[in-house]
Motif scaffolding. Structure first.
Motif, PDB file in Angstrom:
ATOM      1  N   ALA A 125       0.814  -1.211   0.000  1.00 24.72           N
ATOM      2  CA  ALA A 125       0.000   0.000   0.000  1.00 24.72           C
ATOM      3  C   ALA A 125       0.848   1.261   0.000  1.00 24.72           C
ATOM      4  O   ALA A 125       2.007   1.252   0.427  1.00 24.72           O
ATOM      5  N   THR A 126       0.243   2.343  -0.453  1.00 23.25           N
ATOM      6  CA  THR A 126       0.835   3.678  -0.405  1.00 23.25           C
ATOM      7  C   THR A 126       0.089   4.504   0.634  1.00 23.25           C
ATOM      8  O   THR A 126      -1.128   4.647   0.544  1.00 23.25           O
ATOM      9  N   MET A 127       0.820   5.033   1.625  1.00 22.39           N
ATOM     10  CA  MET A 127       0.234   5.882   2.663  1.00 22.39           C
ATOM     11  C   MET A 127       0.533   7.333   2.329  1.00 22.39           C
ATOM     12  O   MET A 127       1.685   7.686   2.070  1.00 22.39           O
ATOM     13  N   ILE A 128      -0.503   8.166   2.348  1.00 23.31           N
ATOM     14  CA  ILE A 128      -0.349   9.574   1.996  1.00 23.31           C
ATOM     15  C   ILE A 128      -0.979  10.423   3.090  1.00 23.31           C
ATOM     16  O   ILE A 128      -2.150  10.264   3.419  1.00 23.31           O
ATOM     17  N   SER A 129      -0.166  11.332   3.647  1.00 23.75           N
ATOM     18  CA  SER A 129      -0.638  12.238   4.694  1.00 23.75           C
ATOM     19  C   SER A 129      -0.675  13.663   4.170  1.00 23.75           C
ATOM     20  O   SER A 129      -0.001  13.987   3.183  1.00 23.75           O
ATOM     21  N   PRO A 130      -1.440  14.548   4.827  1.00 20.12           N
ATOM     22  CA  PRO A 130      -1.419  15.966   4.448  1.00 20.12           C
ATOM     23  C   PRO A 130       0.007  16.497   4.462  1.00 20.12           C
ATOM     24  O   PRO A 130       0.824  16.109   5.293  1.00 20.12           O
ATOM     25  N   GLY A 131       0.293  17.397   3.524  1.00 19.94           N
ATOM     26  CA  GLY A 131       1.671  17.853   3.363  1.00 19.94           C
ATOM     27  C   GLY A 131       2.438  17.010   2.370  1.00 19.94           C
ATOM     28  O   GLY A 131       3.627  17.195   2.145  1.00 19.94           O
ATOM     29  N   LEU A 132       1.724  16.027   1.767  1.00 17.37           N
ATOM     30  CA  LEU A 132       2.285  15.157   0.733  1.00 17.37           C
ATOM     31  C   LEU A 132       3.444  14.317   1.256  1.00 17.37           C
ATOM     32  O   LEU A 132       4.463  14.139   0.579  1.00 17.37           O
ATOM     33  N   THR A 133       3.296  13.778   2.444  1.00 19.54           N
ATOM     34  CA  THR A 133       4.210  12.757   2.942  1.00 19.54           C
ATOM     35  C   THR A 133       3.703  11.407   2.436  1.00 19.54           C
ATOM     36  O   THR A 133       2.552  11.049   2.658  1.00 19.54           O
ATOM     37  N   VAL A 134       4.585  10.683   1.742  1.00 21.36           N
ATOM     38  CA  VAL A 134       4.183   9.433   1.091  1.00 21.36           C
ATOM     39  C   VAL A 134       5.136   8.313   1.515  1.00 21.36           C
ATOM     40  O   VAL A 134       6.356   8.482   1.469  1.00 21.36           O
ATOM     41  N   SER A 135       4.577   7.189   1.933  1.00 13.98           N
ATOM     42  CA  SER A 135       5.369   6.014   2.296  1.00 13.98           C
ATOM     43  C   SER A 135       4.704   4.767   1.723  1.00 13.98           C
ATOM     44  O   SER A 135       3.532   4.790   1.344  1.00 13.98           O
ATOM     45  N   HIS A 136       5.461   3.661   1.695  1.00 12.77           N
ATOM     46  CA  HIS A 136       4.965   2.416   1.118  1.00 12.77           C
ATOM     47  C   HIS A 136       5.242   1.270   2.094  1.00 12.77           C
ATOM     48  O   HIS A 136       6.395   1.045   2.482  1.00 12.77           O
ATOM     49  N   TYR A 137       4.183   0.558   2.469  1.00 12.88           N
ATOM     50  CA  TYR A 137       4.297  -0.546   3.413  1.00 12.88           C
ATOM     51  C   TYR A 137       3.232  -1.595   3.104  1.00 12.88           C
ATOM     52  O   TYR A 137       2.167  -1.272   2.567  1.00 12.88           O
ATOM     53  N   PRO A 138       3.494  -2.849   3.489  1.00 10.82           N
ATOM     54  CA  PRO A 138       2.432  -3.857   3.410  1.00 10.82           C
ATOM     55  C   PRO A 138       1.506  -3.714   4.614  1.00 10.82           C
ATOM     56  O   PRO A 138       1.956  -3.504   5.747  1.00 10.82           O
ATOM     57  N   LEU A 139       0.202  -3.821   4.386  1.00  8.47           N
ATOM     58  CA  LEU A 139      -0.788  -3.734   5.456  1.00  8.47           C
ATOM     59  C   LEU A 139      -1.708  -4.956   5.383  1.00  8.47           C
ATOM     60  O   LEU A 139      -1.956  -5.494   4.306  1.00  8.47           O
ATOM     61  N   LEU A 140      -2.202  -5.354   6.544  1.00  5.61           N
ATOM     62  CA  LEU A 140      -3.119  -6.482   6.618  1.00  5.61           C
ATOM     63  C   LEU A 140      -4.474  -6.026   7.137  1.00  5.61           C
ATOM     64  O   LEU A 140      -4.569  -5.037   7.864  1.00  5.61           O
ATOM     65  N   LEU A 141      -5.493  -6.789   6.794  1.00  5.78           N
ATOM     66  CA  LEU A 141      -6.801  -6.593   7.398  1.00  5.78           C
ATOM     67  C   LEU A 141      -6.820  -7.228   8.779  1.00  5.78           C
ATOM     68  O   LEU A 141      -6.249  -8.302   8.990  1.00  5.78           O
ATOM     69  N   ASP A 142      -7.473  -6.562   9.722  1.00  5.88           N
ATOM     70  CA  ASP A 142      -7.771  -7.191  10.999  1.00  5.88           C
ATOM     71  C   ASP A 142      -9.040  -8.008  10.779  1.00  5.88           C
ATOM     72  O   ASP A 142     -10.142  -7.471  10.748  1.00  5.88           O
ATOM     73  N   GLU A 143      -8.861  -9.311  10.591  1.00 10.11           N
ATOM     74  CA  GLU A 143      -9.984 -10.171  10.215  1.00 10.11           C
ATOM     75  C   GLU A 143     -10.976 -10.365  11.362  1.00 10.11           C
ATOM     76  O   GLU A 143     -12.090 -10.851  11.148  1.00 10.11           O
ATOM     77  N   ASP A 144     -10.585 -10.014  12.578  1.00  7.17           N
ATOM     78  CA  ASP A 144     -11.481 -10.178  13.723  1.00  7.17           C
ATOM     79  C   ASP A 144     -12.334  -8.939  13.989  1.00  7.17           C
ATOM     80  O   ASP A 144     -13.210  -8.958  14.862  1.00  7.17           O
ATOM     81  N   ALA A 145     -12.067  -7.870  13.267  1.00 10.43           N
ATOM     82  CA  ALA A 145     -12.763  -6.603  13.525  1.00 10.43           C
ATOM     83  C   ALA A 145     -13.971  -6.448  12.619  1.00 10.43           C
ATOM     84  O   ALA A 145     -14.025  -6.996  11.510  1.00 10.43           O
ATOM     85  N   ASP A 146     -14.952  -5.700  13.083  1.00 13.01           N
ATOM     86  CA  ASP A 146     -16.075  -5.324  12.238  1.00 13.01           C
ATOM     87  C   ASP A 146     -15.644  -4.191  11.313  1.00 13.01           C
ATOM     88  O   ASP A 146     -14.823  -3.351  11.682  1.00 13.01           O
ATOM     89  N   GLY A 147     -16.217  -4.154  10.118  1.00  8.62           N
ATOM     90  CA  GLY A 147     -15.834  -3.118   9.165  1.00  8.62           C
ATOM     91  C   GLY A 147     -14.467  -3.409   8.574  1.00  8.62           C
ATOM     92  O   GLY A 147     -13.972  -4.539   8.586  1.00  8.62           O
ATOM     93  N   ILE A 148     -13.847  -2.373   8.046  1.00  9.10           N
ATOM     94  CA  ILE A 148     -12.522  -2.498   7.441  1.00  9.10           C
ATOM     95  C   ILE A 148     -11.515  -1.866   8.390  1.00  9.10           C
ATOM     96  O   ILE A 148     -11.536  -0.649   8.627  1.00  9.10           O
ATOM     97  N   VAL A 149     -10.650  -2.689   8.947  1.00  7.17           N
ATOM     98  CA  VAL A 149      -9.617  -2.223   9.880  1.00  7.17           C
ATOM     99  C   VAL A 149      -8.274  -2.737   9.384  1.00  7.17           C
ATOM    100  O   VAL A 149      -8.112  -3.935   9.118  1.00  7.17           O
ATOM    101  N   LEU A 150      -7.319  -1.826   9.235  1.00  5.64           N
ATOM    102  CA  LEU A 150      -6.002  -2.154   8.715  1.00  5.64           C
ATOM    103  C   LEU A 150      -4.982  -2.217   9.855  1.00  5.64           C
ATOM    104  O   LEU A 150      -5.039  -1.427  10.795  1.00  5.64           O
TER     105      LEU A 150
END
Length: 204
Positions: free
Chosen positions: A25-50
């Motif tokens: 995934a690509t993470m983008i914060s205000p101020g155009l800070t950009v990073s790249h990391y693998p993220l997983l779903l929390d399969e035990d959580a309701d909704g979409i939780v990374l």
């Protein structure tokens, strides 16, 4: 991302399926800070939780936990030539699948961060015949305890998402067949993964 009704992906299940299959995934914060990391779903959580982590000092650059950020996940994509349509008219296009997930990260303590790191490693090691485990030996466990301090773990509950699945849905079935056939032929645009995704999209 521009909303296009024909290509909008609104189902939570479809979004989760894409994240599971393509966790880089690509993470983008205000101020155009950009990073790249693998993220997983929390399969035990309701909704979409990374679940994920960043290396220090990325958490400072992103001001992690202080504001909303967006995480972008990419599915298969590729060029589609109008020459494959065998129609009187046509234009080139790019087929793609993408998710923009928004939320405010919650920073994890070291113990929970270590559990997330182990879960991440196990996720990618499990398919291997002899999977590596972060804490399988005393030496590895001691090393894991040290390196966890060089990362900052987080949990991100997705409060909204924008997702698009543009896979030639506007073309008649016979044209889609020609596109997928062309993508499976050896050549500059050989892309069997995209061909498979186009076919899967037709069955939704």
């Amino acid at each position: 991302m521009r909303f296009t009704a024909d290509y909008a992906m609104t189902g939570e299940k479809d979004v989760k399926d894409l994240i599971r299959a393509y966790p880089w995934a690509t993470m983008i914060s205000p101020g155009l800070t950009v990073s790249h990391y693998p993220l997983l779903l929390d399969e035990d959580a309701d909704g979409i939780v990374l679940l994920g982590h960043v290396g220090r000092p990325d958490e400072q650059l992103h001001e992690l936990g202080r504001h909303e950020l967006v995480v972008v996940f990419y599915g298969p994509s590729g060029y589609v030539s109008p020459g494959w349509y065998e129609l009187p008219t046509g234009v080139p296009t790019w087929n793609f699948e993408v998710v923009h997930a928004y939320g405010v990260p919650e920073i994890l303590d070291d113990a929970e961060n270590l559990r997330v790191l182990e879960k991440l490693v196990d996720h990618f090691e499990d398919p291997l015949p002899h999977p590596f485990r972060m804490r399988a030996t005393l030496a590895n466990a001691a090393y894991a305890d040290r390196i966890v301090r060089g990362t900052v773990g987080f949990r991100l509950r997705v409060n909204r998402f924008e997702a698009k699945n543009k896979m030639s849905q506007d073309k008649p079935p016979q044209v889609v067949d020609r596109i997928t056939e062309a993508l499976r032929k050896e050549g500059p645009y050989f892309n069997p993964e995209l061909a498979h995704r186009i076919e899967s999209s037709r069955q939704r």
